[in-house]
Design a protein around this motif. Sequence first.
Motif, PDB file in Angstrom:
ATOM      1  N   TYR A   1       0.856  -1.185   0.000  1.00 31.27           N
ATOM      2  CA  TYR A   1       0.000   0.000   0.000  1.00 31.27           C
ATOM      3  C   TYR A   1       0.894   1.238   0.000  1.00 31.27           C
ATOM      4  N   VAL A   2       0.519   2.225  -0.821  1.00 26.51           N
ATOM      5  CA  VAL A   2       1.448   3.319  -1.124  1.00 26.51           C
ATOM      6  C   VAL A   2       1.652   4.285   0.041  1.00 26.51           C
ATOM      7  N   ASN A   3       0.730   4.320   1.000  1.00 25.45           N
ATOM      8  CA  ASN A   3       0.978   5.156   2.174  1.00 25.45           C
ATOM      9  C   ASN A   3       1.736   4.379   3.255  1.00 25.45           C
ATOM     10  N   GLY A   4       2.328   3.246   2.841  1.00 31.43           N
ATOM     11  CA  GLY A   4       3.185   2.482   3.736  1.00 31.43           C
ATOM     12  C   GLY A   4       4.477   2.068   3.062  1.00 31.43           C
ATOM     13  N   MET A   5       4.757   2.618   1.882  1.00 32.36           N
ATOM     14  CA  MET A   5       5.977   2.275   1.160  1.00 32.36           C
ATOM     15  C   MET A   5       7.141   3.132   1.669  1.00 32.36           C
ATOM     16  N   ALA A   6       8.337   2.805   1.251  1.00 37.15           N
ATOM     17  CA  ALA A   6       9.508   3.601   1.629  1.00 37.15           C
ATOM     18  C   ALA A   6       9.299   5.052   1.202  1.00 37.15           C
ATOM     19  N   GLY A   7       9.639   5.969   2.091  1.00 41.31           N
ATOM     20  CA  GLY A   7       9.451   7.390   1.815  1.00 41.31           C
ATOM     21  C   GLY A   7       8.127   7.940   2.284  1.00 41.31           C
ATOM     22  N   SER A   8       7.219   7.066   2.734  1.00 39.97           N
ATOM     23  CA  SER A   8       5.930   7.547   3.241  1.00 39.97           C
ATOM     24  C   SER A   8       6.055   7.964   4.696  1.00 39.97           C
ATOM     25  N   LEU A   9       5.206   8.896   5.097  1.00 42.21           N
ATOM     26  CA  LEU A   9       4.960   9.140   6.509  1.00 42.21           C
ATOM     27  C   LEU A   9       3.810   8.208   6.844  1.00 42.21           C
ATOM     28  N   TYR A  10       4.109   7.162   7.580  1.00 42.64           N
ATOM     29  CA  TYR A  10       3.310   5.949   7.615  1.00 42.64           C
ATOM     30  C   TYR A  10       1.812   6.202   7.806  1.00 42.64           C
ATOM     31  N   LYS A  11       1.045   5.684   6.854  1.00 43.49           N
ATOM     32  CA  LYS A  11      -0.416   5.742   6.817  1.00 43.49           C
ATOM     33  C   LYS A  11      -0.972   7.159   6.707  1.00 43.49           C
ATOM     34  N   GLN A  12      -0.087   8.156   6.405  1.00 42.03           N
ATOM     35  CA  GLN A  12      -0.573   9.520   6.263  1.00 42.03           C
ATOM     36  C   GLN A  12      -0.182  10.163   4.938  1.00 42.03           C
ATOM     37  N   ALA A  13       1.070   9.998   4.510  1.00 40.09           N
ATOM     38  CA  ALA A  13       1.534  10.737   3.335  1.00 40.09           C
ATOM     39  C   ALA A  13       2.170   9.793   2.327  1.00 40.09           C
ATOM     40  N   ILE A  14       1.610   9.737   1.133  1.00 37.39           N
ATOM     41  CA  ILE A  14       2.173   8.953   0.032  1.00 37.39           C
ATOM     42  C   ILE A  14       3.378   9.713  -0.525  1.00 37.39           C
ATOM     43  N   PRO A  15       4.513   9.058  -0.749  1.00 36.96           N
ATOM     44  CA  PRO A  15       5.662   9.771  -1.313  1.00 36.96           C
ATOM     45  C   PRO A  15       5.374  10.287  -2.715  1.00 36.96           C
ATOM     46  N   LEU A  16       6.007  11.396  -3.068  1.00 37.64           N
ATOM     47  CA  LEU A  16       5.797  12.019  -4.376  1.00 37.64           C
ATOM     48  C   LEU A  16       6.501  11.259  -5.499  1.00 37.64           C
ATOM     49  N   ALA A  17       7.432  10.383  -5.141  1.00 38.58           N
ATOM     50  CA  ALA A  17       8.180   9.591  -6.128  1.00 38.58           C
ATOM     51  C   ALA A  17       8.796   8.409  -5.393  1.00 38.58           C
ATOM     52  N   ASN A  18       9.312   7.445  -6.160  1.00 40.90           N
ATOM     53  CA  ASN A  18      10.023   6.304  -5.577  1.00 40.90           C
ATOM     54  C   ASN A  18      11.422   6.225  -6.193  1.00 40.90           C
ATOM     55  N   PRO A  19      12.404   6.864  -5.564  1.00 39.47           N
ATOM     56  CA  PRO A  19      13.774   6.850  -6.079  1.00 39.47           C
ATOM     57  C   PRO A  19      14.645   5.765  -5.429  1.00 39.47           C
ATOM     58  N   GLY A  20      14.001   4.714  -4.898  1.00 33.14           N
ATOM     59  CA  GLY A  20      14.733   3.692  -4.165  1.00 33.14           C
ATOM     60  C   GLY A  20      15.695   2.889  -5.029  1.00 33.14           C
ATOM     61  N   ARG A  21      16.804   2.494  -4.413  1.00 33.95           N
ATOM     62  CA  ARG A  21      17.805   1.664  -5.072  1.00 33.95           C
ATOM     63  C   ARG A  21      17.577   0.188  -4.748  1.00 33.95           C
ATOM     64  N   LYS A  22      18.335  -0.690  -5.400  1.00 37.72           N
ATOM     65  CA  LYS A  22      18.219  -2.129  -5.190  1.00 37.72           C
ATOM     66  C   LYS A  22      18.765  -2.532  -3.829  1.00 37.72           C
ATOM     67  N   ASN A  23      18.385  -3.718  -3.391  1.00 34.14           N
ATOM     68  CA  ASN A  23      18.943  -4.285  -2.157  1.00 34.14           C
ATOM     69  C   ASN A  23      20.458  -4.330  -2.250  1.00 34.14           C
ATOM     70  N   GLY A  24      21.104  -4.091  -1.112  1.00 35.79           N
ATOM     71  CA  GLY A  24      22.560  -4.096  -1.067  1.00 35.79           C
ATOM     72  C   GLY A  24      23.176  -2.752  -1.339  1.00 35.79           C
ATOM     73  N   GLU A  25      22.387  -1.778  -1.819  1.00 32.54           N
ATOM     74  CA  GLU A  25      22.877  -0.426  -2.062  1.00 32.54           C
ATOM     75  C   GLU A  25      22.371   0.501  -0.958  1.00 32.54           C
ATOM     76  N   TRP A  26      23.174   1.493  -0.630  1.00 33.16           N
ATOM     77  CA  TRP A  26      22.805   2.414   0.434  1.00 33.16           C
ATOM     78  C   TRP A  26      21.753   3.413  -0.041  1.00 33.16           C
ATOM     79  N   GLN A  27      20.751   3.628   0.798  1.00 36.40           N
ATOM     80  CA  GLN A  27      19.696   4.614   0.583  1.00 36.40           C
ATOM     81  C   GLN A  27      19.922   5.771   1.561  1.00 36.40           C
ATOM     82  N   VAL A  28      19.460   6.963   1.196  1.00 37.04           N
ATOM     83  CA  VAL A  28      19.700   8.148   2.035  1.00 37.04           C
ATOM     84  C   VAL A  28      18.393   8.910   2.256  1.00 37.04           C
TER      85      VAL A  28
END
Length: 255
Positions: free
Chosen positions: A149-176
């Motif tokens: 569910y998009v209000n629970g994906m990485a970058g969301s403010l949980y159950k409140q704010a859907i992120p404006l984009a998904n710039p996530g990297r693959k597993n094993g790579e550092w996210q910031v």
Amino acid sequence: MKYKLILTAMMAGSFFMAKAQEKAKPEDTEIWEPVPKVVTPGEHLGDAPSDAIILFDGKNLDEWVQNSDGSPAKWDVADGILTVNKNYGNIETKKKFTNYQLHIEWREPDGLEGTGQGRGNSGIFLASIGKGDAGYELQVLDPYNNKTYVNGMAGSLYKQAIPLANPGRKNGEWQVYDVIWTAPVFNTDGSLKSAAYATVFFNGVLVENHFELKGPTLYIGKPEYKAHGPSPIKLQAHGDKSKPLSFRNIWVREL
């Protein structure tokens, strides 16, 4: 006749304004004080500036305690990296904060299994206001080809704010994550004076733009505010069965 008088008045006003501008000087709009403090930036992008409080530098957990009982934090530190230890639960900072700028880097492990919310789940509670998962959560989750569910994906403010984009990297790579947190303010009677706001950059991409939270983030139910003061920053040891993720280079600047 009425409209002529109005037009004449407008023209007269414009004339006097133009004359005032002719007399104005550049110095009239210059502000010289207070002079902003000097802050030396980090040598590389993401390095802590000179006025930052270092929360994790790869060496120890001196700035952290267990959320459950305030005892020394018991997560694993090795090779400059902090890894979640799910046996011990959430950890939080010893210091309490109000408004701040936060930098934190996180990495999902290679070979991650599971799906959706069961795939590399954790969270950064921008203000921890109790034990367990109480507070305002910025979601940490595998962001790469992981449907949820998009209000629970990485970058969301949980159950409140859907992120404006998904710039996530693959597993094993550092996210910031780079976060600007504005804490809620309460009146003396406990009522809300001004709401909490969060701005979040995910791998340099704006994903939450000064979002106004409706209260602490909840797994079930609607959020509502209850008065609290300065609060720790909390990292979550989620109960899913996937491999634990890791953190590094955590610092904060009080605003």
